[in-house]
Design a protein around this motif. Structure first.
Motif, PDB file in Angstrom:
ATOM      1  N   HIS A 317      41.196 108.491 157.176  1.00 48.16           N
ATOM      2  CA  HIS A 317      41.413 108.131 158.582  1.00 48.16           C
ATOM      3  C   HIS A 317      41.852 109.349 159.405  1.00 48.16           C
ATOM      4  N   ILE A 321      39.870 111.337 162.568  1.00 45.74           N
ATOM      5  CA  ILE A 321      40.439 111.624 163.885  1.00 45.74           C
ATOM      6  C   ILE A 321      40.389 113.119 164.181  1.00 45.74           C
ATOM      7  N   THR A 352      45.208  99.965 162.401  1.00 53.72           N
ATOM      8  CA  THR A 352      45.012 100.244 163.830  1.00 53.72           C
ATOM      9  C   THR A 352      46.209 100.978 164.413  1.00 53.72           C
ATOM     10  N   ARG A 355      46.355 104.625 163.093  1.00 54.87           N
ATOM     11  CA  ARG A 355      45.388 105.489 163.789  1.00 54.87           C
ATOM     12  C   ARG A 355      45.878 105.807 165.208  1.00 54.87           C
ATOM     13  N   LEU A 359      46.285 109.481 166.641  1.00 55.67           N
ATOM     14  CA  LEU A 359      45.517 109.825 167.840  1.00 55.67           C
ATOM     15  C   LEU A 359      46.413 110.382 168.944  1.00 55.67           C
TER      16      LEU A 359
END
Length: 464
Positions: A317, A321, A352, A355, A359
């Motif tokens: 993950h 990103i 979610t 991430r 982010l």
């Protein structure tokens, strides 16, 4: 300095100063009283000696006065006694070792003098009337050293009792000061803890202080203020949720229409039309992100963030990103890298939310780094998962390290720096999502020397 310690030192100092002052007054008062009483006793003894000498001269019999003189010199304070009877030419000095001393007859007041052996005395003298004959005279010498010793003995006993009483009073005073300080400090600590909760955005707990004094008034005013803040916060959250919902629906329609036009469903587009549609699409995307951030922040504040933990392939993950932001980093001339410190890293978290944490941190690092590099580090420490995002950007003044996690707070950039875009919600969301997983986020940064954000998450989420 803590209030209890301050009360202890202040009251202890006042009590000790009062006791020392009382000791000084007691010592000086005892000394003055002793000297006055001693002077009166010496005057009375001189009068008794004078009357005895007068009786002896009138009766022409010196036995009584000699016996009195022998009794007087046995007193520790009496250095010598002298009786002179000119009528018969007799002069008696006791003890005999002072026979060579000069005893002056012209003194009408007590006189301090040194004897030939170095003894300092107070010499009293008085004439002895003898009727028609020549008057006689008596002298008494009192040793100052003996008087001082007697004074010390007399006052030391009183001071010892005073010391015992003063020590007891000091101990009780200190005990009462500690109890009073604790009584005052306990409600103040509750109010302080309440302010910490308010600062953290927790407005449900009120301060329970049952007092009828100024501290009680302060606690009640604090509770009223907290209640009003809670009402305002609820109104703000309702307003935010309503506005974001009302904005989200037409914004979704706008983005759908833009996609429809960009797809050529309504006919071919000119180059200029395509350019304007792209601009509108990008603006709509930014507005959508902002609305989503507002909704996430509102859910965090309302404690409605409920992670759904599941096994997370952390490296996959995070790499996705990082790859997503590589073009943006290359455009700015930055080196964006991913470092994995442990061979296998396990984590159970809401994918979610995880991430979203990564982010926000990576996008912030690229946004505030004009040149240099951004490094993302994955590791484990003490059984917890650790994510670090380091950059060589503008840095953050240590004075703002706590405030950067507040809603809508944006650090004021130095004059001449390029304007930074953003809503001021990214780090608020990062902190809220970390705490929802039972983790934490911290920052280490110096202005002009880059920043390092460190996220620590338990491998299995812990709820507060």
């Amino acid at each position: 300095m803590k209030l209890t310690l301050r009360f202890f030192l202040t009251h202890g100092g006042v009590a000790l100063l009062s006791i020392l002052t009382g000791y000084g007054l007691l010592w000086e008062g005892s000394r003055i009283l002793y000297l006055r009483q001693t002077r009166e006793a010496q005057r009375k003894e001189l009068m008794d000696f004078t009357l005895a000498a007068k009786e002896s001269m009138l009766q022409r019999e010196d036995v009584a006065v000699l016996n009195l003189m022998r009794a007087m010199v046995r007193e520790p304070a009496v250095s010598f006694v002298v009786y002179s009877n000119p009528g018969i030419g007799a002069k008696v000095v006791l003890p005999a070792l002072y026979q060579r001393e000069e005893f002056r007859a012209d003194r009408t007041v007590p006189d301090r003098r040194f004897l030939k052996d170095g003894t300092e005395v107070v010499e009293w003298s008085a004439p002895v009337p003898a009727g028609k004959g020549e008057p006689g005279r008596v002298w008494i010498g009192y040793s100052l050293a003996a008087l001082d010793k007697d004074l010390r003995d007399q006052t030391s006993r009183g001071l010892l009792l005073g010391a015992i009483a003063g020590g007891g009073a000091l101990g009780l005073g200190l005990l009462f000061s500690v109890l009073l300080a604790r009584q005052l400090a306990a409600p103040l600590r509750k109010i302080r803890d309440g302010t910490h909760l308010v600062r953290e955005g927790k407005l449900s707990a009120l301060v329970e202080v049952d007092r009828r004094d100024e501290i009680g008034d302060l606690a009640r005013d604090f509770n009223v203020m907290t209640t009003q803040l809670k009402e305002l916060d609820e109104m703000k959250r309702d307003f935010t949720a309503g506005v974001t919902h009302d904005l989200g629906t037409p914004l979704h329609a706008i983005r759908s229409a833009i996609n429809f036009l960009q797809g050529g469903e309504a006919g071919p587009l000119t180059e200029k039309q395509a350019e304007y549609l792209l601009l509108v699409s990008n603006s709509a995307a930014h507005l959508t992100d902002f609305i989503n951030n507002l909704l996430t922040t509102a859910r965090i504040e309302a404690a409605k963030v409920d992670p759904f933990p599941e096994p997370v392939d952390v490296f996959a993950h995070v790499k996705e990103i990082v790859d997503l932001y590589q073009p943006q980093a290359r455009e700015k001339g930055l080196r964006l890298s991913l470092v994995k410190r442990s061979h296998y890293i396990s984590l159970s978290a809401d994918v979610t939310m995880f991430r979203q944490i990564v982010l926000n941190l990576v996008s912030n690092a690229i946004k505030f780094t004009p040149s240099g590099e951004v490094e993302v580090v994955l590791s484990e420490e003490d059984g917890d998962f650790v994510l670090e995002v380091r950059d060589t950007g503008v840095g953050i003044d240590p004075a703002f390290h706590e405030r950067i996690f507040e809603k809508f707070f944006r650090v004021h950039q130095p004059k001449g720096s390029p304007a930074r875009q953003g809503s001021g919600l990214g780090l608020t969301i990062v902190k809220g999502l970390c705490e929802a997983h039972g983790g934490r986020v911290a920052v280490e940064s110096v202005l002009g020397q880059g920043s390092r954000f460190r996220v620590v998450l338990p491998k299995q989420p812990r709820r507060y």
